[in-house]
Design a protein around this motif. Structure first.
Motif, PDB file in Angstrom:
ATOM      1  N   ASN A 132       9.507  -3.753 -13.937  1.00  0.00           N
ATOM      2  CA  ASN A 132       8.454  -2.745 -14.058  1.00  0.00           C
ATOM      3  C   ASN A 132       8.951  -1.625 -14.977  1.00  0.00           C
ATOM      4  O   ASN A 132       9.829  -0.866 -14.627  1.00  0.00           O
ATOM      5  CB  ASN A 132       8.081  -2.183 -12.681  1.00  0.00           C
ATOM      6  N   ARG A 139       2.791  -0.981 -14.223  1.00  0.00           N
ATOM      7  CA  ARG A 139       2.186  -0.461 -13.000  1.00  0.00           C
ATOM      8  C   ARG A 139       2.142  -1.533 -11.913  1.00  0.00           C
ATOM      9  O   ARG A 139       2.334  -2.721 -12.178  1.00  0.00           O
ATOM     10  CB  ARG A 139       0.780   0.068 -13.285  1.00  0.00           C
ATOM     11  N   LEU A 140       1.853  -1.089 -10.713  1.00  0.00           N
ATOM     12  CA  LEU A 140       1.899  -1.997  -9.572  1.00  0.00           C
ATOM     13  C   LEU A 140       0.887  -3.135  -9.685  1.00  0.00           C
ATOM     14  O   LEU A 140       1.211  -4.295  -9.408  1.00  0.00           O
ATOM     15  CB  LEU A 140       1.674  -1.203  -8.279  1.00  0.00           C
ATOM     16  N   GLN A 144       1.860  -7.020  -9.507  1.00  0.00           N
ATOM     17  CA  GLN A 144       1.405  -7.851  -8.390  1.00  0.00           C
ATOM     18  C   GLN A 144       0.709  -9.111  -8.891  1.00  0.00           C
ATOM     19  O   GLN A 144       0.935 -10.211  -8.368  1.00  0.00           O
ATOM     20  CB  GLN A 144       0.416  -7.066  -7.534  1.00  0.00           C
ATOM     21  N   TRP A 166       8.703   3.752 -11.193  1.00  0.00           N
ATOM     22  CA  TRP A 166       7.404   3.991 -10.552  1.00  0.00           C
ATOM     23  C   TRP A 166       7.028   5.470 -10.640  1.00  0.00           C
ATOM     24  O   TRP A 166       5.850   5.811 -10.794  1.00  0.00           O
ATOM     25  CB  TRP A 166       7.439   3.547  -9.092  1.00  0.00           C
ATOM     26  N   GLU A 171       3.270   6.415  -9.498  1.00  0.00           N
ATOM     27  CA  GLU A 171       3.021   5.462  -8.423  1.00  0.00           C
ATOM     28  C   GLU A 171       4.100   5.594  -7.343  1.00  0.00           C
ATOM     29  O   GLU A 171       5.170   6.170  -7.558  1.00  0.00           O
ATOM     30  CB  GLU A 171       2.958   4.043  -8.969  1.00  0.00           C
ATOM     31  N   ALA A 176       5.227   0.055  -3.700  1.00  0.00           N
ATOM     32  CA  ALA A 176       5.638  -1.071  -4.546  1.00  0.00           C
ATOM     33  C   ALA A 176       6.619  -1.970  -3.810  1.00  0.00           C
ATOM     34  O   ALA A 176       6.540  -3.201  -3.902  1.00  0.00           O
ATOM     35  CB  ALA A 176       6.253  -0.550  -5.839  1.00  0.00           C
TER      36      ALA A 176
END
Length: 248
Positions: A132, A139-140, A144, A166, A171, A176
Motif C-alpha cells: 500500500n 488506499r484500502l 481489498q 495509511w 485512512e 486496514a
C-alpha cells in the motif's frame, strides 16, 4: 520460530547511502546489528549497479543475510495493463537471490490481466509482495479488491503492509489491519508524524498505538525497518530496533 527482521537500506537515508558508497556499504552494519536480511532498493542503484546484481547477492550472502528487492514501480499501469517491465524486474530480483519482489499496486481494474500475471509468476522463482503506497491506488478499497482477486485466482502474491502509509492517505491503519491481515506477508514498520502540510516517517516506539498495530498483524511474517535509523553509531541504533521488533 524466531521472527525475521529486515532492514530497508533507505532507512539510513539516501544521502548517507551515497556518502558511504552505495547499499553494499551498509551490509556490515545490518549484519553486526543482528538483523536477518536487507531490503535492496532499486532507486538507490545506478544503471551500472543493476548490471552487477550477482556480486551484490554474493556480498549479501557473505554477511549471512537474506535479500529482498524493492522497485519503485507499480504492478499495473495507468490504463490497467500489467507493467511491461515486470519480467525484467523479476529477473533482477532473481539475480539478487531475493525472497520476493516488492511493488506498489497501481491501477488495478482488469482482472483478465491476472491470467498474464499467473503465467509470468509461474516462470519465475520470485514471488510478489504488493505494498500500500501513498498514492490513491494504495488506499484500502483497491487493496481489498486486489487481495480478493488474488485469492480467487490462487496467485502467489501477498501484501506488504506499510503501517505509516495509511496515515498519508487519511485512512485508519487499524481498520486496514482488520481487513487485510490474512493476506499480509511482510510488514513495513514505520510510524508517521505531522510535518508541515503532510507527514513524515518516524520511529514507532514513541507511541503505543504502533505497538498495538503490530500486535494485530501476523506475528510470523518478516518485519522491515523503514523508519529513520540515524546517529553516530549506526550498528547500535539498528541493533536496538532489531531487538525491539523481535520482542514486540
Amino acid at each position: 520460530m524466531t521472527r525475521k527482521i529486515i532492514v530497508v537500506t533507505a532507512a539510513y537515508g539516501h544521502d548517507r547511502i551515497r556518502s558511504l558508497g552505495g547499499q553494499a556499504a551498509v551490509l556490515p552494519i545490518i549484519a553486526a546489528a543482528g538483523a536477518d536480511g536487507v531490503e535492496i532498493r532499486r532507486e538507490l542503484l545506478s544503471p551500472q549497479d543493476i548490471d552487477r546484481l550477482p556480486p551484490l547477492a554474493t556480498a549479501i550472502a557473505h554477511h549471512n543475510l537474506l535479500a529482498c528487492y524493492s522497485a519503485p514501480e507499480a504492478l499495473f499501469t495507468d490504463d490497467g495493463s500489467l507493467n511491461p517491465h515486470l519480467p525484467a524486474l523479476l529477473d533482477e530480483a532473481h539475480a539478487l537471490n531475493a525472497l520476493w519482489l516488492k511493488l506498489s499496486l497501481g491501477h488495478f481494474r482488469k482482472t483478465d490481466e491476472l491470467t498474464s500475471l499467473r503465467t509470468l509468476l509461474a516462470e519465475s522463482p520470485v514471488p510478489l509482495v504488493i505494498e500500500n503506497d501513498q498514492s490513491e491506488h494504495g488506499r484500502l478499497a483497491p487493496m481489498q479488491r486486489f487481495l480478493a482477486a488474488v485469492g480467487v485466482h490462487s496467485l502467489p502474491v501477498r501484501l506488504t503492509f506499510d503501517m505509516g502509509n495509511w496515515i498519508w492517505l487519511g485512512e485508519s491503519p487499524e481498520q486496514a489491519s482488520r481487513l487485510l491481515a490474512p493476506g499480509v506477508g511482510y510488514v513495513h514498520v514505520k510510524a508517521a508524524e505531522p510535518h508541515h502540510t503532510s507527514w513524515r516517517a518516524d520511529v514507532p516506539d514513541r507511541d503505543p498505538r504502533w505497538a498495538a498495530l503490530l500486535d494485530s498483524l501476523p506475528g510470523d511474517v518478516p518485519r522491515g525497518i523503514e523508519f529513520p535509523l540515524e546517529g553516530d553509531d549506526l550498528v547500535a541504533v539498528t541493533r536496538h530496533y532489531v531487538r525491539w521488533l523481535r520482542e514486540e
